[in-house]
Design a protein around this motif. Structure first.
Motif, mmCIF file in Angstrom:
data_model
loop_
_atom_site.group_PDB
_atom_site.id
_atom_site.type_symbol
_atom_site.label_atom_id
_atom_site.label_comp_id
_atom_site.label_asym_id
_atom_site.label_seq_id
_atom_site.Cartn_x
_atom_site.Cartn_y
_atom_site.Cartn_z
ATOM 1 N N SER A 13 -2.413 -1.372 1.967
ATOM 2 C CA SER A 13 -1.279 -2.202 2.400
ATOM 3 C C SER A 13 0.030 -1.581 1.930
ATOM 4 C CB SER A 13 -1.409 -3.624 1.857
ATOM 5 O OG SER A 13 -2.527 -4.265 2.416
ATOM 6 N N ASP A 14 0.043 -1.109 0.689
ATOM 7 C CA ASP A 14 1.244 -0.436 0.165
ATOM 8 C C ASP A 14 1.558 0.826 0.972
ATOM 9 O OD1 ASP A 14 1.466 -2.369 -1.795
ATOM 10 O OD2 ASP A 14 0.709 -1.092 -3.426
ATOM 11 N N CYS A 17 3.026 -0.138 4.280
ATOM 12 C CA CYS A 17 4.424 -0.575 4.115
ATOM 13 C C CYS A 17 5.363 0.606 3.915
ATOM 14 C CB CYS A 17 4.542 -1.549 2.953
ATOM 15 S SG CYS A 17 3.811 -3.150 3.338
ATOM 16 N N GLU A 18 4.907 1.613 3.204
ATOM 17 C CA GLU A 18 5.727 2.821 3.024
ATOM 18 C C GLU A 18 6.013 3.466 4.384
ATOM 19 O OE1 GLU A 18 5.016 7.108 0.951
ATOM 20 O OE2 GLU A 18 4.408 5.341 -0.219
ATOM 21 N N LEU A 20 5.944 1.939 7.295
ATOM 22 C CA LEU A 20 6.777 1.018 8.071
ATOM 23 C C LEU A 20 8.232 1.040 7.600
ATOM 24 C CD1 LEU A 20 4.205 -1.880 8.333
ATOM 25 C CD2 LEU A 20 5.045 -0.476 10.228
ATOM 26 N N ARG A 21 8.448 1.203 6.309
ATOM 27 C CA ARG A 21 9.827 1.320 5.806
ATOM 28 C C ARG A 21 10.507 2.557 6.376
ATOM 29 N NH1 ARG A 21 7.667 -0.130 1.171
ATOM 30 N NH2 ARG A 21 8.107 -2.225 0.536
ATOM 31 N N GLU A 24 11.587 1.683 9.768
ATOM 32 C CA GLU A 24 12.783 0.843 9.710
ATOM 33 C C GLU A 24 14.033 1.693 9.487
ATOM 34 O OE1 GLU A 24 11.278 -3.516 8.165
ATOM 35 O OE2 GLU A 24 11.836 -2.057 6.655
ATOM 36 N N VAL A 34 6.270 -11.291 11.013
ATOM 37 C CA VAL A 34 4.955 -10.660 10.880
ATOM 38 C C VAL A 34 3.928 -11.644 11.430
ATOM 39 C CG1 VAL A 34 3.176 -9.863 9.265
ATOM 40 C CG2 VAL A 34 5.565 -9.238 8.882
ATOM 41 N N VAL A 48 1.623 -7.335 3.559
ATOM 42 C CA VAL A 48 2.687 -6.565 4.213
ATOM 43 C C VAL A 48 3.974 -7.385 4.295
ATOM 44 C CG1 VAL A 48 3.396 -5.560 6.429
ATOM 45 C CG2 VAL A 48 1.148 -5.020 5.481
ATOM 46 N N ASN A 51 5.534 -7.485 0.882
ATOM 47 C CA ASN A 51 6.017 -6.158 0.506
ATOM 48 C C ASN A 51 7.295 -5.788 1.260
ATOM 49 O OD1 ASN A 51 6.252 -3.275 0.139
ATOM 50 N ND2 ASN A 51 4.112 -3.248 -0.483
ATOM 51 N N LEU A 52 7.358 -6.111 2.547
ATOM 52 C CA LEU A 52 8.536 -5.791 3.358
ATOM 53 C C LEU A 52 9.600 -6.893 3.306
ATOM 54 C CD1 LEU A 52 6.872 -4.271 6.558
ATOM 55 C CD2 LEU A 52 7.881 -3.053 4.604
ATOM 56 N N SER A 144 -3.224 2.916 8.036
ATOM 57 C CA SER A 144 -3.275 3.595 6.742
ATOM 58 C C SER A 144 -4.377 4.635 6.660
ATOM 59 C CB SER A 144 -3.485 2.577 5.616
ATOM 60 O OG SER A 144 -2.412 1.684 5.570
#
Length: 166
Positions: A13-14, A17-18, A20-21, A24, A34, A48, A51-52, A144
């Protein structure tokens, strides 16, 4: 069979998110909603969303498997149309599931969503999964881990529900 731990879920998940960032930042795309696909995608989607730092969280139930984990026709929950009606107030939606196995669940969502985009104003949607099987008919925008084996993945929330014949 491959048993997935909660720790692996958190780490993937982390990682998701990395990625996805970076999207962004690159595309000036801030997710404002979400959606977790119930049941398996709700926990990863929750991780997620936290985290985001996305406040709006929705769920949709889409089933491609029966209770004994055999493939079946894809069905949507009864609240699907009201959810789609709500989505027009968001700019960038992130749809999260645990796994793109056959890809039928995500493909069914995308097919309905494309139809809706032709008849009403709904925002762009980005798809994301923790795992994507190599033979999945649908490849999410982000994932992932690509699973190259045919192993049946057993998530921590499924441990007591998976029949032994897998």
């Amino acid at each position: 069979m491959r048993y997935i731990s909660f720790e692996e879920i958190r780490l993937l998940s982390d990682k998701l998110c990395e990625n996805l960032r970076n999207v962004e930042l690159d595309e000036d795309k801030i997710f404002d909603c979400v959606i977790g696909i119930a049941k398996g995608g709700v926990i990863p989607a929750t991780l997620v969303a936290y985290n985001l730092e996305v406040e709006t969280f929705k769920t949709i139930q889409i089933k491609s498997y029966t209770e004994d984990n055999t493939r079946s026709n894809t069905t949507f929950s009864s609240g699907t149309l009201s959810l789609f009606d709500e989505l027009s107030k968001y700019n960038n939606i992130l749809l999260v599931d645990d796994l793109a196995d056959s890809g039928k669940t995500l493909q069914a969502f995308e097919d309905i969503y494309k139809y809706l985009r032709n008849i009403t104003k709904v925002p762009e949607i980005t798809t994301a999964c923790l795992y994507c099987k190599k033979n999945s008919e649908f490849r999410p925008d982000h994932y992932s881990e690509l699973v190259t084996s045919d192993d049946w993945l057993i998530f921590p929330w499924e441990v007591n529900t998976v029949p032994l014949h897998h």
